[in-house]
Scaffold this motif. Structure first.
Motif, mmCIF file in Angstrom:
data_model
loop_
_atom_site.group_PDB
_atom_site.id
_atom_site.type_symbol
_atom_site.label_atom_id
_atom_site.label_comp_id
_atom_site.label_asym_id
_atom_site.label_seq_id
_atom_site.Cartn_x
_atom_site.Cartn_y
_atom_site.Cartn_z
ATOM 1 N N CYS A 133 32.351 -10.248 -15.616
ATOM 2 C CA CYS A 133 33.255 -11.102 -15.471
ATOM 3 C C CYS A 133 33.794 -12.056 -14.424
ATOM 4 N N GLY A 134 32.695 -11.032 -13.422
ATOM 5 C CA GLY A 134 33.138 -12.421 -12.062
ATOM 6 C C GLY A 134 33.979 -11.509 -11.124
ATOM 7 N N THR A 135 34.538 -10.526 -11.461
ATOM 8 C CA THR A 135 35.749 -9.282 -10.988
ATOM 9 C C THR A 135 34.789 -9.090 -10.115
ATOM 10 N N HIS A 136 35.546 -8.313 -8.805
ATOM 11 C CA HIS A 136 34.781 -7.769 -7.512
ATOM 12 C C HIS A 136 36.228 -7.505 -6.995
ATOM 13 N N PHE A 137 34.898 -5.792 -6.012
ATOM 14 C CA PHE A 137 36.221 -5.045 -4.932
ATOM 15 C C PHE A 137 36.055 -5.091 -3.681
ATOM 16 N N VAL A 138 36.576 -5.178 -3.657
ATOM 17 C CA VAL A 138 36.415 -5.912 -0.977
ATOM 18 C C VAL A 138 37.068 -4.315 -0.778
ATOM 19 N N LEU A 139 36.831 -4.541 0.895
ATOM 20 C CA LEU A 139 37.642 -4.377 1.624
ATOM 21 C C LEU A 139 37.575 -4.793 2.396
ATOM 22 N N LEU A 140 38.822 -5.233 3.353
ATOM 23 C CA LEU A 140 38.967 -6.015 4.660
ATOM 24 C C LEU A 140 38.994 -5.197 6.048
ATOM 25 N N PRO A 141 38.479 -6.199 6.778
ATOM 26 C CA PRO A 141 38.916 -5.582 7.783
ATOM 27 C C PRO A 141 39.855 -4.521 8.914
ATOM 28 N N GLY A 142 39.152 -3.831 8.815
ATOM 29 C CA GLY A 142 40.353 -2.222 9.565
ATOM 30 C C GLY A 142 41.545 -1.702 7.886
ATOM 31 N N ASP A 143 40.930 -2.143 7.516
ATOM 32 C CA ASP A 143 42.088 -1.391 6.404
ATOM 33 C C ASP A 143 40.958 -1.119 5.150
ATOM 34 N N GLU A 144 41.875 0.526 4.391
ATOM 35 C CA GLU A 144 41.343 1.267 3.672
ATOM 36 C C GLU A 144 41.521 1.036 2.264
ATOM 37 N N ALA A 145 42.622 0.266 2.333
ATOM 38 C CA ALA A 145 43.087 -0.275 0.627
ATOM 39 C C ALA A 145 41.105 -0.597 -0.158
ATOM 40 N N VAL A 146 41.449 -0.960 -1.008
ATOM 41 C CA VAL A 146 40.947 -1.782 -2.279
ATOM 42 C C VAL A 146 41.243 -2.905 -2.815
ATOM 43 N N TYR A 147 40.613 -3.822 -2.442
ATOM 44 C CA TYR A 147 41.192 -4.793 -3.242
ATOM 45 C C TYR A 147 40.373 -5.408 -4.347
ATOM 46 N N CYS A 148 40.998 -6.527 -5.268
ATOM 47 C CA CYS A 148 40.609 -6.843 -6.328
ATOM 48 C C CYS A 148 40.445 -8.809 -5.982
ATOM 49 N N VAL A 149 39.439 -8.919 -6.711
ATOM 50 C CA VAL A 149 38.748 -10.305 -6.282
ATOM 51 C C VAL A 149 39.305 -11.051 -7.657
ATOM 52 N N GLU A 150 39.597 -11.753 -8.133
ATOM 53 C CA GLU A 150 39.656 -12.586 -9.597
ATOM 54 C C GLU A 150 40.085 -13.041 -10.086
ATOM 55 N N PRO A 151 37.961 -13.933 -9.884
ATOM 56 C CA PRO A 151 38.149 -15.367 -9.710
ATOM 57 C C PRO A 151 38.813 -16.042 -11.397
ATOM 58 N N GLU A 152 38.615 -15.408 -11.881
ATOM 59 C CA GLU A 152 38.355 -15.900 -13.984
ATOM 60 C C GLU A 152 40.141 -16.179 -14.444
ATOM 61 N N LEU A 153 41.215 -15.243 -13.647
ATOM 62 C CA LEU A 153 42.328 -15.169 -14.697
ATOM 63 C C LEU A 153 43.143 -15.466 -13.206
ATOM 64 N N ALA A 154 42.873 -15.594 -12.501
ATOM 65 C CA ALA A 154 44.428 -15.667 -12.008
ATOM 66 C C ALA A 154 44.137 -16.415 -11.100
ATOM 67 N N GLU A 155 45.125 -16.833 -10.071
ATOM 68 C CA GLU A 155 45.692 -18.298 -9.878
ATOM 69 C C GLU A 155 45.673 -18.545 -7.638
ATOM 70 N N GLU A 156 46.263 -19.128 -7.558
ATOM 71 C CA GLU A 156 46.395 -19.649 -6.387
ATOM 72 C C GLU A 156 47.875 -18.101 -5.859
ATOM 73 N N GLY A 157 47.346 -17.528 -4.777
ATOM 74 C CA GLY A 157 48.308 -16.626 -5.028
ATOM 75 C C GLY A 157 48.093 -14.980 -4.928
ATOM 76 N N THR A 158 47.671 -14.958 -6.176
ATOM 77 C CA THR A 158 46.679 -13.765 -6.465
ATOM 78 C C THR A 158 45.899 -13.316 -7.079
ATOM 79 N N PHE A 159 44.544 -14.000 -6.496
ATOM 80 C CA PHE A 159 42.880 -14.106 -6.393
ATOM 81 C C PHE A 159 43.047 -12.797 -6.205
ATOM 82 N N VAL A 160 43.392 -12.266 -4.937
ATOM 83 C CA VAL A 160 42.895 -11.253 -4.102
ATOM 84 C C VAL A 160 44.718 -10.116 -3.769
#
Length: 230
Positions: free
Chosen positions: A48-75
């Motif tokens: 449902c559009g959820t995707h997982f990303v990396l940010l520059p200079g960071d080892e962490a894995v982030y979740c991007v949630e377009p459907e269920l999240a809101e401002e402040g929790t999308f990533v």
């Protein structure tokens, strides 16, 4: 080994990515949501559009949630590095519960896991075998064991500083927020171009429906329900 090297190893394995709900990014049909950070590197797609990303200079894995999240929790982070992310994936069996921790308390999270375990559909036996084999191969390859992600992910998300995220103009238009890069272009009443926002929301909905259709084609028994996804 670094997160990016581990990601390459992950997608080089003979895994059932569909059952894990972490399918590789392809050049055939590139999709970017309004809330996908401009400075993010997409490593895989969930449901449902959820995707997982990396940010520059960071080892962490982030979740991007377009459907269920809101401002402040999308990533939000879901693992301090890829191997921790894999240990969380092993526990949850697929990425969907992991992606929803931000909006659940412990009781609802456990209930979601129970519901997923009880969910069946026509031909699911072979799918379950394939999924279990993929999980076993991940554990062996990365030398990790299943790890309950709830408390750890909640802690990572509470400590996360969202100022590192860089969003597009589309993000601010869609949410009706003042765009810090173009404050002079904002509508005085709404803070955004209303006509542009309507077009963007229609595009977002169309893309979300395509993501859902793709998921249901692969696993028709795995639907959404009750505000959380299974």
């Amino acid at each position: 080994m670094s997160t990016r090297e581990d990601v390459k190893t992950f997608f080089g394995l003979p895994l059932d990515f569909s059952m894990l709900e972490l399918e590789p990014e392809t050049d055939a049909d590139l999709v970017r949501y309004f809330c996908t950070p401009e400075n993010a590197e997409i490593i895989g797609w969930g449901s449902c559009g959820t995707h997982f990303v990396l940010l520059p200079g960071d080892e962490a894995v982030y979740c991007v949630e377009p459907e269920l999240a809101e401002e402040g929790t999308f990533v939000l982070p879901v693992g301090a590095d890829f191997r921790e992310f894999v240990s969380h994936l092993l526990y949850c069996k697929c990425t969907s519960p992991l992606a929803q921790i931000f909006m659940l308390d412990a009781t609802r999270f456990r209930k979601l896991l129970e519901d997923n375990a009880a969910n069946t559909w026509l031909g699911c036996e072979e799918d379950f075998k394939s999924g279990d084999a993929s999980l076993a191969l991940l554990a062996e390859t990365f030398g990790v064991q299943p790890k309950d992600p709830f408390d750890r992910v909640k802690a990572l998300q509470a400590a996360f500083d969202p100022s590192v995220l860089e969003f597009s103009d589309e993000y601010y238009d869609t949410l009706g927020l003042e765009n810090p890069r173009h404050p002079e272009e904002q509508d005085i009443n709404t803070g955004c171009d209303v006509a542009a926002t309507q077009v963007i929301m229609m595009k977002k909905e169309d893309t979300r429906e395509k993501s859902q259709d793709h998921r249901l084609e692969n696993h028709p028994g795995q639907g959404a329900g009750g505000g959380v996804r299974r």
